[in-house]
Design a protein around this motif. Structure first.
Motif, PDB file in Angstrom:
ATOM      1  N   GLU A   6     -35.930  66.145 -57.434  1.00  0.00           N
ATOM      2  CA  GLU A   6     -35.760  65.750 -58.836  1.00  0.00           C
ATOM      3  C   GLU A   6     -35.402  64.272 -58.936  1.00  0.00           C
ATOM      4  O   GLU A   6     -34.805  63.697 -58.025  1.00  0.00           O
ATOM      5  N   SER A   7     -35.740  63.697 -60.069  1.00  0.00           N
ATOM      6  CA  SER A   7     -35.350  62.319 -60.363  1.00  0.00           C
ATOM      7  C   SER A   7     -35.316  62.134 -61.876  1.00  0.00           C
ATOM      8  O   SER A   7     -35.815  62.990 -62.621  1.00  0.00           O
ATOM      9  N   GLY A   8     -34.733  61.019 -62.298  1.00  0.00           N
ATOM     10  CA  GLY A   8     -34.757  60.690 -63.712  1.00  0.00           C
ATOM     11  C   GLY A   8     -33.455  60.882 -64.450  1.00  0.00           C
ATOM     12  O   GLY A   8     -33.361  60.563 -65.639  1.00  0.00           O
ATOM     13  N   GLY A   9     -32.459  61.415 -63.759  1.00  0.00           N
ATOM     14  CA  GLY A   9     -31.173  61.598 -64.419  1.00  0.00           C
ATOM     15  C   GLY A   9     -30.471  60.266 -64.667  1.00  0.00           C
ATOM     16  O   GLY A   9     -30.911  59.219 -64.201  1.00  0.00           O
ATOM     17  N   GLY A  10     -29.396  60.329 -65.408  1.00  0.00           N
ATOM     18  CA  GLY A  10     -28.641  59.115 -65.685  1.00  0.00           C
ATOM     19  C   GLY A  10     -27.585  59.330 -66.741  1.00  0.00           C
ATOM     20  O   GLY A  10     -27.325  60.465 -67.165  1.00  0.00           O
ATOM     21  N   LEU A  11     -26.993  58.222 -67.157  1.00  0.00           N
ATOM     22  CA  LEU A  11     -25.964  58.225 -68.197  1.00  0.00           C
ATOM     23  C   LEU A  11     -26.579  57.703 -69.487  1.00  0.00           C
ATOM     24  O   LEU A  11     -27.106  56.579 -69.516  1.00  0.00           O
ATOM     25  N   VAL A  12     -26.522  58.517 -70.534  1.00  0.00           N
ATOM     26  CA  VAL A  12     -27.077  58.131 -71.827  1.00  0.00           C
ATOM     27  C   VAL A  12     -26.083  58.483 -72.919  1.00  0.00           C
ATOM     28  O   VAL A  12     -25.097  59.183 -72.677  1.00  0.00           O
ATOM     29  N   GLN A  13     -26.378  58.001 -74.118  1.00  0.00           N
ATOM     30  CA  GLN A  13     -25.545  58.329 -75.263  1.00  0.00           C
ATOM     31  C   GLN A  13     -26.157  59.505 -76.028  1.00  0.00           C
ATOM     32  O   GLN A  13     -27.355  59.777 -75.923  1.00  0.00           O
ATOM     33  N   ALA A  14     -25.310  60.151 -76.781  1.00  0.00           N
ATOM     34  CA  ALA A  14     -25.783  61.262 -77.610  1.00  0.00           C
ATOM     35  C   ALA A  14     -26.913  60.787 -78.517  1.00  0.00           C
ATOM     36  O   ALA A  14     -26.839  59.696 -79.100  1.00  0.00           O
ATOM     37  N   GLY A 102     -40.524  84.016 -61.356  1.00  0.00           N
ATOM     38  CA  GLY A 102     -40.092  83.053 -62.358  1.00  0.00           C
ATOM     39  C   GLY A 102     -39.600  83.661 -63.648  1.00  0.00           C
ATOM     40  O   GLY A 102     -40.363  83.829 -64.593  1.00  0.00           O
ATOM     41  N   GLY A 103     -38.338  83.976 -63.734  1.00  0.00           N
ATOM     42  CA  GLY A 103     -37.757  84.452 -64.977  1.00  0.00           C
ATOM     43  C   GLY A 103     -36.668  83.505 -65.393  1.00  0.00           C
ATOM     44  O   GLY A 103     -36.708  82.315 -65.086  1.00  0.00           O
ATOM     45  N   THR A 104     -35.659  84.049 -66.058  1.00  0.00           N
ATOM     46  CA  THR A 104     -34.556  83.206 -66.498  1.00  0.00           C
ATOM     47  C   THR A 104     -33.366  83.256 -65.551  1.00  0.00           C
ATOM     48  O   THR A 104     -32.402  82.519 -65.731  1.00  0.00           O
ATOM     49  N   SER A 105     -33.440  84.118 -64.556  1.00  0.00           N
ATOM     50  CA  SER A 105     -32.348  84.204 -63.580  1.00  0.00           C
ATOM     51  C   SER A 105     -32.664  83.319 -62.390  1.00  0.00           C
ATOM     52  O   SER A 105     -33.799  83.281 -61.916  1.00  0.00           O
ATOM     53  N   PRO A 106     -31.660  82.605 -61.874  1.00  0.00           N
ATOM     54  CA  PRO A 106     -31.875  81.807 -60.662  1.00  0.00           C
ATOM     55  C   PRO A 106     -32.360  82.656 -59.484  1.00  0.00           C
ATOM     56  O   PRO A 106     -33.014  82.128 -58.574  1.00  0.00           O
ATOM     57  N   ASN A 107     -32.072  83.928 -59.504  1.00  0.00           N
ATOM     58  CA  ASN A 107     -32.453  84.802 -58.392  1.00  0.00           C
ATOM     59  C   ASN A 107     -33.966  84.935 -58.237  1.00  0.00           C
ATOM     60  O   ASN A 107     -34.443  85.356 -57.185  1.00  0.00           O
ATOM     61  N   TYR A 108     -34.718  84.598 -59.276  1.00  0.00           N
ATOM     62  CA  TYR A 108     -36.173  84.721 -59.204  1.00  0.00           C
ATOM     63  C   TYR A 108     -36.827  83.535 -58.504  1.00  0.00           C
ATOM     64  O   TYR A 108     -38.033  83.530 -58.283  1.00  0.00           O
ATOM     65  N   TYR A 109     -36.045  82.520 -58.189  1.00  0.00           N
ATOM     66  CA  TYR A 109     -36.609  81.284 -57.660  1.00  0.00           C
ATOM     67  C   TYR A 109     -36.224  81.114 -56.203  1.00  0.00           C
ATOM     68  O   TYR A 109     -35.051  81.175 -55.848  1.00  0.00           O
ATOM     69  N   ARG A 110     -37.214  80.860 -55.383  1.00  0.00           N
ATOM     70  CA  ARG A 110     -36.995  80.780 -53.941  1.00  0.00           C
ATOM     71  C   ARG A 110     -36.677  79.362 -53.484  1.00  0.00           C
ATOM     72  O   ARG A 110     -35.897  79.164 -52.563  1.00  0.00           O
ATOM     73  N   TYR A 111     -37.307  78.375 -54.109  1.00  0.00           N
ATOM     74  CA  TYR A 111     -37.163  76.993 -53.646  1.00  0.00           C
ATOM     75  C   TYR A 111     -36.419  76.169 -54.702  1.00  0.00           C
ATOM     76  O   TYR A 111     -36.676  76.307 -55.897  1.00  0.00           O
ATOM     77  N   TRP A 112     -35.526  75.306 -54.229  1.00  0.00           N
ATOM     78  CA  TRP A 112     -34.685  74.507 -55.116  1.00  0.00           C
ATOM     79  C   TRP A 112     -34.646  73.055 -54.671  1.00  0.00           C
ATOM     80  O   TRP A 112     -34.670  72.766 -53.469  1.00  0.00           O
ATOM     81  N   GLY A 113     -34.563  72.165 -55.642  1.00  0.00           N
ATOM     82  CA  GLY A 113     -34.307  70.775 -55.348  1.00  0.00           C
ATOM     83  C   GLY A 113     -32.819  70.517 -55.213  1.00  0.00           C
ATOM     84  O   GLY A 113     -31.998  71.425 -55.378  1.00  0.00           O
ATOM     85  N   GLN A 114     -32.465  69.276 -54.961  1.00  0.00           N
ATOM     86  CA  GLN A 114     -31.065  68.923 -54.729  1.00  0.00           C
ATOM     87  C   GLN A 114     -30.310  68.632 -56.024  1.00  0.00           C
ATOM     88  O   GLN A 114     -29.094  68.550 -56.022  1.00  0.00           O
ATOM     89  N   GLY A 115     -31.046  68.460 -57.109  1.00  0.00           N
ATOM     90  CA  GLY A 115     -30.424  68.231 -58.407  1.00  0.00           C
ATOM     91  C   GLY A 115     -30.325  66.758 -58.770  1.00  0.00           C
ATOM     92  O   GLY A 115     -30.300  65.878 -57.908  1.00  0.00           O
ATOM     93  N   THR A 116     -30.277  66.505 -60.066  1.00  0.00           N
ATOM     94  CA  THR A 116     -30.093  65.152 -60.583  1.00  0.00           C
ATOM     95  C   THR A 116     -29.081  65.215 -61.732  1.00  0.00           C
ATOM     96  O   THR A 116     -29.151  66.112 -62.576  1.00  0.00           O
ATOM     97  N   GLN A 117     -28.148  64.273 -61.740  1.00  0.00           N
ATOM     98  CA  GLN A 117     -27.064  64.301 -62.715  1.00  0.00           C
ATOM     99  C   GLN A 117     -27.508  63.720 -64.048  1.00  0.00           C
ATOM    100  O   GLN A 117     -28.081  62.621 -64.110  1.00  0.00           O
ATOM    101  N   VAL A 118     -27.214  64.445 -65.099  1.00  0.00           N
ATOM    102  CA  VAL A 118     -27.415  63.957 -66.466  1.00  0.00           C
ATOM    103  C   VAL A 118     -26.060  63.952 -67.159  1.00  0.00           C
ATOM    104  O   VAL A 118     -25.382  64.978 -67.207  1.00  0.00           O
ATOM    105  N   THR A 119     -25.664  62.803 -67.657  1.00  0.00           N
ATOM    106  CA  THR A 119     -24.402  62.666 -68.363  1.00  0.00           C
ATOM    107  C   THR A 119     -24.666  62.089 -69.749  1.00  0.00           C
ATOM    108  O   THR A 119     -25.295  61.035 -69.872  1.00  0.00           O
ATOM    109  N   VAL A 120     -24.213  62.803 -70.764  1.00  0.00           N
ATOM    110  CA  VAL A 120     -24.422  62.374 -72.140  1.00  0.00           C
ATOM    111  C   VAL A 120     -23.066  62.074 -72.755  1.00  0.00           C
ATOM    112  O   VAL A 120     -22.212  62.958 -72.869  1.00  0.00           O
ATOM    113  N   SER A 121     -22.865  60.832 -73.142  1.00  0.00           N
ATOM    114  CA  SER A 121     -21.590  60.443 -73.740  1.00  0.00           C
ATOM    115  C   SER A 121     -21.658  60.561 -75.260  1.00  0.00           C
ATOM    116  O   SER A 121     -22.716  60.399 -75.857  1.00  0.00           O
ATOM    117  N   SER A 122     -20.523  60.815 -75.859  1.00  0.00           N
ATOM    118  CA  SER A 122     -20.486  60.994 -77.319  1.00  0.00           C
ATOM    119  C   SER A 122     -20.263  59.680 -78.043  1.00  0.00           C
ATOM    120  O   SER A 122     -19.979  58.665 -77.440  1.00  0.00           O
TER     121      SER A 122
END
Length: 122
Positions: A6-14, A102-122
Motif C-alpha cells: 500500500e501507499s498514499g497515506g498521510g496527514l490531511v485535514q478534515a 472476499g466478504g466483509t470479514s478479514p477472515n476471507y482474505y488470505r493475503y495482506w499488505g503492511q498498511g499505510t497510515q492515514v491521519t485526519v486532523s480536525s
C-alpha cells in the motif's frame, strides 16, 4: 502467491481527499477479490470496501459510502481507494487484502499488505 504494497497515506485535514494505492505482484492477482480494511488504535480491524475480481462489483461500509470509491486496474495489478470528505474518525492504518471469496470479514482474505497510515486532523 500474492504480495501487496500500500501507499498514499498521510496527514490531511478534515474535508480533504487522499488516494490510496495497492500494488500487487503475482500472476493470479486478477483472479482475487480485493478489499480495503482499516484499524484504528485500540480497535478491531474493520471492513471499508471491496471489489470483486471478475465483475468489478463493489461494496462499501456504511461509514464510508458516498465518500470512498474503490477501483482496480487489472492491467497494472493495482487497486485504489479514493477517499473524499475525510473525517477525523477515518484516522487509521489502511490495509489492502486479497482473497478468493472476499466478504466483509478479514477472515476471507488470505493475503495482506503492511498498511499505510492515514491521519485526519480536525
Amino acid at each position: 502467491q500474492v504480495q501487496l504494497v500500500e501507499s498514499g497515506g498521510g496527514l490531511v485535514q478534515a474535508g480533504d481527499s487522499l488516494r490510496l494505492s495497492c500494488a500487487a505482484s503475482g500472476r493470479t492477482f486478477n483472479t482475487y477479490t480485493v478489499g480495503w480494511f482499516r484499524q484504528a488504535p485500540g480497535k478491531e480491524r474493520e471492513f471499508v470496501a471491496r471489489i470483486i475480481r471478475s465483475s468489478g462489483y463493489t461494496l462499501y461500509a456504511d461509514s464510508v459510502k458516498g465518500r470512498f470509491t474503490i477501483s482496480r486496474d487489472n492491467t497494472r495489478n493495482m487497486v485504489y481507494l479514493q477517499m473524499n470528505s475525510l473525517k477525523p474518525e477515518d484516522t487509521a492504518v489502511y490495509f489492502c487484502a486479497a482473497g478468493s471469496v472476499g466478504g466483509t470479514s478479514p477472515n476471507y482474505y488470505r493475503y495482506w499488505g503492511q498498511g499505510t497510515q492515514v491521519t485526519v486532523s480536525s
